[in-house]
Design a protein around this motif. Structure first.
Motif, PDB file in Angstrom:
ATOM      1  N   ASP A  58       0.841  -1.202   0.000  1.00  0.00           N
ATOM      2  CA  ASP A  58       0.000   0.000   0.000  1.00  0.00           C
ATOM      3  C   ASP A  58       0.877   1.253   0.000  1.00  0.00           C
ATOM      4  OD1 ASP A  58      -2.173  -1.713   0.214  1.00  0.00           O
ATOM      5  OD2 ASP A  58      -2.207  -1.606   2.397  1.00  0.00           O
ATOM      6  N   SER A  59       2.011   1.153   0.692  1.00  0.00           N
ATOM      7  CA  SER A  59       2.959   2.264   0.733  1.00  0.00           C
ATOM      8  C   SER A  59       4.324   1.724   1.113  1.00  0.00           C
ATOM      9  CB  SER A  59       2.507   3.332   1.748  1.00  0.00           C
ATOM     10  OG  SER A  59       2.416   2.770   3.054  1.00  0.00           O
ATOM     11  N   GLY A  60       5.331   2.551   0.918  1.00  0.00           N
ATOM     12  CA  GLY A  60       6.685   2.140   1.235  1.00  0.00           C
ATOM     13  C   GLY A  60       7.565   2.093   0.002  1.00  0.00           C
ATOM     14  N   VAL A  61       8.856   1.888   0.245  1.00  0.00           N
ATOM     15  CA  VAL A  61       9.852   1.922  -0.823  1.00  0.00           C
ATOM     16  C   VAL A  61      10.671   0.632  -0.815  1.00  0.00           C
ATOM     17  CG1 VAL A  61      11.932   3.093  -1.674  1.00  0.00           C
ATOM     18  CG2 VAL A  61      10.015   4.431  -0.753  1.00  0.00           C
ATOM     19  N   ILE A  62      10.901   0.094  -2.007  1.00  0.00           N
ATOM     20  CA  ILE A  62      11.766  -1.077  -2.177  1.00  0.00           C
ATOM     21  C   ILE A  62      12.947  -0.677  -3.038  1.00  0.00           C
ATOM     22  CG2 ILE A  62      11.970  -3.424  -3.110  1.00  0.00           C
ATOM     23  CD1 ILE A  62       8.951  -3.724  -2.733  1.00  0.00           C
ATOM     24  N   LYS A  63      14.151  -0.968  -2.544  1.00  0.00           N
ATOM     25  CA  LYS A  63      15.348  -0.750  -3.336  1.00  0.00           C
ATOM     26  C   LYS A  63      16.121  -2.058  -3.457  1.00  0.00           C
ATOM     27  CE  LYS A  63      16.118   4.138  -2.161  1.00  0.00           C
ATOM     28  NZ  LYS A  63      17.078   5.108  -1.579  1.00  0.00           N
ATOM     29  N   VAL A  64      16.629  -2.324  -4.646  1.00  0.00           N
ATOM     30  CA  VAL A  64      17.470  -3.494  -4.897  1.00  0.00           C
ATOM     31  C   VAL A  64      18.787  -2.983  -5.469  1.00  0.00           C
ATOM     32  CG1 VAL A  64      17.712  -5.695  -6.103  1.00  0.00           C
ATOM     33  CG2 VAL A  64      15.450  -4.930  -5.354  1.00  0.00           C
ATOM     34  N   SER A  65      19.884  -3.271  -4.780  1.00  0.00           N
ATOM     35  CA  SER A  65      21.212  -2.763  -5.151  1.00  0.00           C
ATOM     36  C   SER A  65      21.216  -1.237  -5.280  1.00  0.00           C
ATOM     37  CB  SER A  65      21.693  -3.416  -6.455  1.00  0.00           C
ATOM     38  OG  SER A  65      21.809  -4.810  -6.293  1.00  0.00           O
ATOM     39  N   GLY A  66      20.462  -0.589  -4.397  1.00  0.00           N
ATOM     40  CA  GLY A  66      20.438   0.862  -4.360  1.00  0.00           C
ATOM     41  C   GLY A  66      19.474   1.520  -5.316  1.00  0.00           C
ATOM     42  N   LYS A  67      18.830   0.738  -6.185  1.00  0.00           N
ATOM     43  CA  LYS A  67      17.916   1.293  -7.175  1.00  0.00           C
ATOM     44  C   LYS A  67      16.476   1.036  -6.748  1.00  0.00           C
ATOM     45  CE  LYS A  67      16.747   1.055 -12.103  1.00  0.00           C
ATOM     46  NZ  LYS A  67      17.046   0.398 -13.408  1.00  0.00           N
ATOM     47  N   GLU A  68      15.649   2.087  -6.728  1.00  0.00           N
ATOM     48  CA  GLU A  68      14.252   1.926  -6.329  1.00  0.00           C
ATOM     49  C   GLU A  68      13.501   1.097  -7.373  1.00  0.00           C
ATOM     50  OE1 GLU A  68      10.331   4.620  -5.129  1.00  0.00           O
ATOM     51  OE2 GLU A  68      12.357   5.495  -5.022  1.00  0.00           O
ATOM     52  N   ARG A  69      12.682   0.169  -6.859  1.00  0.00           N
ATOM     53  CA  ARG A  69      11.942  -0.738  -7.735  1.00  0.00           C
ATOM     54  C   ARG A  69      10.461  -0.762  -7.353  1.00  0.00           C
ATOM     55  NH1 ARG A  69      14.674  -3.303 -12.142  1.00  0.00           N
ATOM     56  NH2 ARG A  69      16.868  -3.579 -11.567  1.00  0.00           N
ATOM     57  N   LYS A  70       9.614  -0.936  -8.371  1.00  0.00           N
ATOM     58  CA  LYS A  70       8.189  -1.173  -8.161  1.00  0.00           C
ATOM     59  C   LYS A  70       7.801  -2.394  -8.989  1.00  0.00           C
ATOM     60  CE  LYS A  70       6.896   3.582  -7.034  1.00  0.00           C
ATOM     61  NZ  LYS A  70       6.014   4.738  -7.368  1.00  0.00           N
ATOM     62  N   PHE A  71       7.332  -3.425  -8.309  1.00  0.00           N
ATOM     63  CA  PHE A  71       7.044  -4.697  -8.976  1.00  0.00           C
ATOM     64  C   PHE A  71       5.545  -4.849  -9.210  1.00  0.00           C
ATOM     65  CE2 PHE A  71      10.870  -6.188  -6.321  1.00  0.00           C
ATOM     66  CZ  PHE A  71      11.767  -5.751  -7.290  1.00  0.00           C
ATOM     67  N   SER A  72       5.187  -5.132 -10.456  1.00  0.00           N
ATOM     68  CA  SER A  72       3.782  -5.391 -10.795  1.00  0.00           C
ATOM     69  C   SER A  72       3.471  -6.880 -10.815  1.00  0.00           C
ATOM     70  CB  SER A  72       3.450  -4.784 -12.171  1.00  0.00           C
ATOM     71  OG  SER A  72       3.641  -3.386 -12.163  1.00  0.00           O
ATOM     72  N   SER A  73       4.520  -7.708 -10.851  1.00  0.00           N
ATOM     73  CA  SER A  73       4.332  -9.153 -10.905  1.00  0.00           C
ATOM     74  C   SER A  73       5.633  -9.838 -10.499  1.00  0.00           C
ATOM     75  CB  SER A  73       3.954  -9.582 -12.328  1.00  0.00           C
ATOM     76  OG  SER A  73       5.087  -9.471 -13.186  1.00  0.00           O
ATOM     77  N   PRO A  74       5.587 -11.155 -10.249  1.00  0.00           N
ATOM     78  CA  PRO A  74       6.821 -11.884  -9.952  1.00  0.00           C
ATOM     79  C   PRO A  74       7.845 -11.802 -11.085  1.00  0.00           C
ATOM     80  CG  PRO A  74       4.931 -13.173  -9.259  1.00  0.00           C
ATOM     81  CD  PRO A  74       4.386 -11.998 -10.020  1.00  0.00           C
ATOM     82  N   LEU A  75       7.391 -11.624 -12.316  1.00  0.00           N
ATOM     83  CA  LEU A  75       8.326 -11.513 -13.438  1.00  0.00           C
ATOM     84  C   LEU A  75       9.186 -10.258 -13.299  1.00  0.00           C
ATOM     85  CD1 LEU A  75       6.083 -12.625 -16.446  1.00  0.00           C
ATOM     86  CD2 LEU A  75       7.860 -13.946 -15.283  1.00  0.00           C
ATOM     87  N   ASP A  76       8.583  -9.168 -12.785  1.00  0.00           N
ATOM     88  CA  ASP A  76       9.352  -7.944 -12.552  1.00  0.00           C
ATOM     89  C   ASP A  76      10.425  -8.185 -11.500  1.00  0.00           C
ATOM     90  OD1 ASP A  76       7.778  -6.594 -14.351  1.00  0.00           O
ATOM     91  OD2 ASP A  76       6.490  -5.669 -12.837  1.00  0.00           O
ATOM     92  N   ALA A  77      10.053  -8.927 -10.446  1.00  0.00           N
ATOM     93  CA  ALA A  77      11.017  -9.218  -9.377  1.00  0.00           C
ATOM     94  C   ALA A  77      12.155 -10.083  -9.901  1.00  0.00           C
ATOM     95  CB  ALA A  77      10.310  -9.896  -8.206  1.00  0.00           C
ATOM     96  N   ILE A  78      11.821 -11.070 -10.721  1.00  0.00           N
ATOM     97  CA  ILE A  78      12.849 -11.937 -11.311  1.00  0.00           C
ATOM     98  C   ILE A  78      13.804 -11.112 -12.168  1.00  0.00           C
ATOM     99  CG2 ILE A  78      13.226 -13.802 -12.978  1.00  0.00           C
ATOM    100  CD1 ILE A  78      10.580 -15.033 -11.904  1.00  0.00           C
ATOM    101  N   ASP A  79      13.248 -10.178 -12.944  1.00  0.00           N
ATOM    102  CA  ASP A  79      14.089  -9.310 -13.777  1.00  0.00           C
ATOM    103  C   ASP A  79      15.036  -8.464 -12.921  1.00  0.00           C
ATOM    104  OD1 ASP A  79      12.969 -10.261 -16.081  1.00  0.00           O
ATOM    105  OD2 ASP A  79      11.526  -8.616 -16.307  1.00  0.00           O
ATOM    106  N   ALA A  80      14.625  -8.180 -11.682  1.00  0.00           N
ATOM    107  CA  ALA A  80      15.463  -7.389 -10.770  1.00  0.00           C
ATOM    108  C   ALA A  80      16.422  -8.268  -9.975  1.00  0.00           C
ATOM    109  CB  ALA A  80      14.582  -6.589  -9.816  1.00  0.00           C
TER     110      ALA A  80
END
Length: 509
Positions: A58-80
């Motif tokens: 609902d809110s909050g920030v996710i960063k992976v290796s210092g880069k902010e990410r927003k995932f719409s699906s598990p495929l986005d997470a896999i790409d990250a």
């Protein structure tokens, strides 16, 4: 410092106003094994499902290796570079290992799957990280411990730099668990980052670098494992001290309550249970140990009348129930905590009140003048919810919305409340937090001390060894060992679970 994973102020609310995660922070360093712990409903799995792209916060920030990410699906997470291995493996039984690994990311040749290239790539990953698998093996023929390795290889094939493992040792033998930890250390040495969701303190202490503890959807502690202790972690999780020592039986075992004689249950191609005989007496807990898939579930279901027999007999409290219905067996004096709490143990769309009334609905006090009393059902449900500490919005909430651990508490509470002469308990604490394990163990030992007979089937060897008077080991549908608990060690049981018929004196200690 740039963290490999940084989650800041993550909040996730579900319908009904249930707050799963409330401004949760999590930081994970590159190349570390980070344990995520907490009681059932603390928000661990939801937080990791958000990181894996299954849910949106609902809110909050996710960063992976210092880069902010927003995932719409598990495929986005896999790409990250985020890969998650769930408790329920997501594999195609009819395909070979290599085909499962490369699914949706297949190497091709002339527009078709290049099977040889897939096999070679899987073999390369397996060799590099000590993940011993046969790329050409059919998944339906592969043991459960190997299936987990296949799931890890799937994530590595997709170049996952962060690997999330959800309760990874739930179905492993002690030897397989040790092997998994060696794999995790190899991945760590290669610079991969591991997030481990587990309830097992011994495993956290053995393999993790740091621990984050959640309670009621909030951060309560971030610890360096080497500077902490199981007692400290438990206090952060529960807010109190927990004692998992099991008191000895107050009385000697009495007469047989469950008698199984030459029981054989047909399976696919061969018998699922083959010529099994044993008994469980009053005031006794008999444990059955074994790797998942060696006939334990089929044995329990056959005793309950859920599977047909090709041979053998079952007596419950002196009554021959071999050819009787489930209802008749329950009337004879049996309660049943099934392994499958979703498909067998509960009705997901029904309320906690209705689920807790199941198996009680044919008798008083719920039955009044031949009809079910709703008021008594509600009173019954509220009492059990309070007694077992079920975290639920209301007794009218559908149990399908609960976390796995809280659903387990519903099933355990309902069956223990039957006060029958015999209880079959399959994986009674699977997915349950340490505080609830203490409570369930206490309920089981009280049941035993009041003269009840318990057949305990568990993948947790520590649970089997602490609760049982006798331990049976099943392998490929047969009982291959019958030991008093005083002679059992994890190493000895693990050898029998792996099918070794002879054990040296050195392996007994």
């Amino acid at each position: 410092m740039v963290h490999e994973v940084e989650m800041r102020a993550i909040t996730k609310t579900f319908p009904g106003g249930i707050i799963a995660d409330d401004r949760v922070d999590l930081t994970v360093n590159k190349g570390e094994i980070h344990a995520l712990m907490g009681e059932n409903g603390a928000g661990k799995s939801i937080l990791m499902s958000i990181l894996a792209g299954v849910y949106k916060p609902d809110s909050g920030v996710i960063k992976v290796s210092g880069k902010e990410r927003k995932f719409s699906s598990p495929l986005d997470a896999i790409d990250a570079g985020i890969g998650m291995v769930f408790q329920s493996f997501k594999l195609f039984p009819s395909l070979i290992v290599a085909e499962n690994v490369v699914f949706r990311a297949e190497p091709t040749k002339h527009g078709l799957l290049d099977t040889e290239a897939a096999v070679a790539k899987v073999a390369e990953i397996a060799k590099r990280y000590g993940l011993h698998v046969d790329p050409r093996a059919k998944v339906s023929d592969v043991p459960v411990g190997v299936l987990q390795r296949v799931e890890i290889i799937k994530a590595l094939y997709r170049n996952a730099q962060v690997l999330i493992l959800d309760e990874p040792t739930a179905v492993l033998t002690p030897q397989e668990t040790k092997s998994l930890f060696e794999v995790l250390r190899t991945l760590k040495a290669d610079g991969r980052t591991i997030i481990l969701i587990t309830h097992k303190l011994s495993e956290v202490m053995a393999v993790s670098d740091r621990v984050t503890v959640l309670r009621d959807g909030r951060n309560v502690a971030e610890l360096i494992t080497a500077e902490s202790s199981p007692a400290e972690i438990t206090r952060h999780m529960t807010g109190r001290d927990v004692d998992l020592t099991t008191p000895s039986p107050k009385n000697a075992p009495g007469k047989p309550v469950l008698e199984v004689n030459e029981l054989t249950v047909p399976g696919l191609g061969k018998n699922a249970v083959n010529n099994v005989s044993f008994s469980v007496r009053e005031g006794e807990i008999v444990g059955i140990a074994g790797v998942a898939g060696n006939g334990q579930v089929e044995l329990a279901e056959a005793i309950m009348g859920m599977r047909p027999l090709s041979n053998g007999a079952v007596k419950i409290a002196g009554v021959d129930c071999t050819n009787q219905t489930i209802a008749t067996r329950r009337d004879a004096g049996i309660a049943y905590i099934p392994e499958d709490r979703h498909g067998v143990g509960s009705a997901g769309t029904a309320s906690a009140t209705d689920n807790l009334a199941l198996s009680h609905h044919r008798r008083t006090p719920l039955l009044q003048n031949g009809l079910l009393s709703r008021a008594r059902m509600v009173e019954h449900a509220q009492r059990l919810i309070k007694q077992f500490g079920v975290k639920i919005a209301s007794h009218e909430t559908a149990v399908g919305t609960l976390s796995g651990g809280n659903l387990q508490k519903i099933v355990v509470a309902r069956e223990l409340a039957n006060h029958t002469p015999l209880l079959i308990a399959e994986q009674p604490t699977r997915g349950v937090d340490i505080g609830s394990i203490e409570s369930i163990h206490r309920e089981l030992t009280e049941y035993r001390d009041n003269g009840g007979a318990i057949l305990l089937i568990s993948a947790e060897l520590s649970e089997i060894m602490s609760l049982s008077s006798r331990i049976l080991v099943m392998f490929e549908g047969e009982i291959v060992a019958d030991l008093p608990s005083t002679e059992a060690t994890e190493a000895l049981l693990g050898m029998h679970m792996a099918g070794h018929k002879t054990v040296t004196d050195a392996e007994r200690v």
